[in-house]
Design a protein around this motif. Structure first.
Motif, PDB file in Angstrom:
ATOM      1  N   UNK A   2       0.840  -1.199   0.000  1.00 36.76           N
ATOM      2  CA  UNK A   2       0.000   0.000   0.000  1.00 36.76           C
ATOM      3  C   UNK A   2       0.878   1.253   0.000  1.00 36.76           C
ATOM      4  N   UNK A   3       0.253   2.390  -0.279  1.00 37.32           N
ATOM      5  CA  UNK A   3       1.009   3.636  -0.250  1.00 37.32           C
ATOM      6  C   UNK A   3       1.603   3.867   1.139  1.00 37.32           C
ATOM      7  N   UNK A   4       0.822   3.633   2.169  1.00 39.59           N
ATOM      8  CA  UNK A   4       1.311   3.806   3.538  1.00 39.59           C
ATOM      9  C   UNK A   4       2.506   2.927   3.855  1.00 39.59           C
ATOM     10  N   UNK A   5       2.491   1.698   3.357  1.00 44.93           N
ATOM     11  CA  UNK A   5       3.621   0.784   3.559  1.00 44.93           C
ATOM     12  C   UNK A   5       4.858   1.285   2.828  1.00 44.93           C
ATOM     13  N   UNK A   6       4.660   1.861   1.663  1.00 43.93           N
ATOM     14  CA  UNK A   6       5.781   2.431   0.910  1.00 43.93           C
ATOM     15  C   UNK A   6       6.395   3.603   1.673  1.00 43.93           C
TER      16      UNK A   6
END
Length: 71
Positions: A2-6
């Motif tokens: 996910x974007x947050x994980x990135x």
């Protein structure tokens, strides 16, 4: 990923605090927190700055086409 994980991956890999990453992207630290928790997605311009920041620091995500004049 996910974007947050990135965002979290990038921050940890570059040994940055949420505050330091926020300063690099010209956003608030609260925005970084919200991204990492998955509570908010970035606007297109801000996500572009994030991915350009990543590329500048040697981090490339396979699922991202950076702005290279391609449609």
């Amino acid at each position: 990923m996910t974007f947050g994980e990135k965002v979290r991956y990038t921050r940890i890999r570059l040994s940055l605090s949420q505050e330091a990453l926020a300063k690099e992207l010209d956003i608030s630290p609260l925005t970084v927190t919200r991204w990492e928790k998955g509570n908010r997605e970035p606007q297109a311009m801000t996500s572009g700055r994030f991915y350009m920041f990543c590329e500048k620091n040697g981090i490339i995500f396979d699922d991202v086409k950076l702005f290279q004049g391609e449609n």
